[in-house]
Scaffold this active site. Sequence first.
Site, PDB file in Angstrom:
ATOM      1  CE  LYS A 299      -3.751  -2.573   0.756  1.00  0.00           C
ATOM      2  NZ  LYS A 299      -3.145  -3.903   0.834  1.00  0.00           N
TER       3      LYS A 299
ATOM      4  CE  LYS B 223      -6.501   0.986  -0.491  1.00  0.00           C
ATOM      5  NZ  LYS B 223      -5.961   0.688  -1.868  1.00  0.00           N
TER       6      LYS B 223
ATOM      7  NE  ARG C 151      -2.204  -6.872  -9.642  1.00  0.00           N
ATOM      8  CZ  ARG C 151      -2.342  -7.800  -8.689  1.00  0.00           C
ATOM      9  NH1 ARG C 151      -1.876  -9.028  -8.900  1.00  0.00           N
ATOM     10  NH2 ARG C 151      -2.916  -7.499  -7.550  1.00  0.00           N
TER      11      ARG C 151
ATOM     12  NE  ARG D 166      -7.444  -6.598 -10.605  1.00  0.00           N
ATOM     13  CZ  ARG D 166      -6.678  -6.606  -9.508  1.00  0.00           C
ATOM     14  NH1 ARG D 166      -6.423  -7.731  -8.894  1.00  0.00           N
ATOM     15  NH2 ARG D 166      -6.150  -5.492  -9.057  1.00  0.00           N
TER      16      ARG D 166
ATOM     17  NE  ARG E 106     -14.765  -5.079  -0.813  1.00  0.00           N
ATOM     18  CZ  ARG E 106     -14.926  -6.075   0.056  1.00  0.00           C
ATOM     19  NH1 ARG E 106     -13.953  -6.350   0.929  1.00  0.00           N
ATOM     20  NH2 ARG E 106     -16.018  -6.802   0.063  1.00  0.00           N
TER      21      ARG E 106
ATOM     22  CG  ASP F 225      -3.690  -3.737  -7.565  1.00  0.00           C
ATOM     23  OD1 ASP F 225      -3.389  -4.576  -8.439  1.00  0.00           O
ATOM     24  OD2 ASP F 225      -3.991  -4.045  -6.406  1.00  0.00           O
TER      25      ASP F 225
ATOM     26  CD  GLU G 212      -3.512  -2.507  -2.734  1.00  0.00           C
ATOM     27  OE1 GLU G 212      -2.982  -3.628  -2.857  1.00  0.00           O
ATOM     28  OE2 GLU G 212      -4.571  -2.317  -2.117  1.00  0.00           O
TER      29      GLU G 212
ATOM     30  CG  ASN H 134      -0.403  -6.093  -5.419  1.00  0.00           C
ATOM     31  OD1 ASN H 134      -0.927  -6.391  -4.353  1.00  0.00           O
ATOM     32  ND2 ASN H 134      -0.955  -5.242  -6.264  1.00  0.00           N
TER      33      ASN H 134
END
Length: 321
Positions: A127, A162, A212, A227, A235, A275, A283, A285
């Site tokens: 994050k 978050k 992604r 997504r 979300r 993301d 984000e 990852n």
Amino acid sequence: MRILVILDPLAGIKTYKDTTYSMMVAAEARGHEIHVCEQREIALDGGRVVARLRRLHLTDATGGALDWYRLDPEAVAPLAAFDAVLMRKDPPFDMEYVYSTYLLELAQRQGARVFNDPRAIRDHNEKFSISEFPEFTAPMIVTRDPVRLREFVVEQGEAVFKLLDGMGGASIFRARSDDPNLSVIIETLNRFGERTVMAQGFLPEIAQGDKRVLLIGGQVVPYCLARIPKAGEARGNLAAGGTGVARELSARDRAIGEALAPVLAARGLLLVGLDVIGECITEINVTSPTCFQEIRQQTGFDVATLFVEALERATGAASGS
């Protein structure tokens, strides 16, 4: 090339969608040996970082069989005995995960080649690490101050809260400045100033998907997986019920990827999943990025083979060695 994959229990792997499975299929197809162990099977013993492991043989590479592997008898070997060690344990990124990075970092000093680099994983909170690239982010704050969190929502009109150690869309809250539950949301996450919270300006483009974008060996994969949130959700995470739709990268997606890819690759992050919502990165990852299979199934682009080729370059190995 002899590859050790540190992963979650084999019995729980869903071969039709699991990214680690697709990596193993691609690696074996290129002539490499696959060995597996779980996080709990790594240890410092006799001054060496070792693993209790088994060689894995694929008996089905289609992703459809229940009995898709066969294991050789258990053995113990130092991590430095392998050409590559892949850390593919799924989050949460808890203290046990941190302890594993200590072991993997020591293994590196003993000659192991670990991907992603364990220190880089520790240093890149998925994050918080977007704060290094403010030109690509929405307005955001990270604070323990509940008053400042409320002020931020008022400033933005609408925001997403978050936790820095959250995963899979868990404990993500969307709130408006006039939300009657705003105080409760802040109290729940922030615990009256005891826990650090990230707040980001709400991005309405989430309705078109949380994308992604994959970076492999400093290169940008030309397709992303958007997504799409299910009805009534904000979300897009697949774990939260989102639907994955593969797409070609937009010009902005590619610009973000090309800006970050060489920076992150130079730090030992062979595989990264960004993301992106709309035109903003939300984000970075680095623990166990996914979405290889969904992209391949929908576009035909073989992300797993691209990854194994990057692994070969990173280790100086050749296909079939």
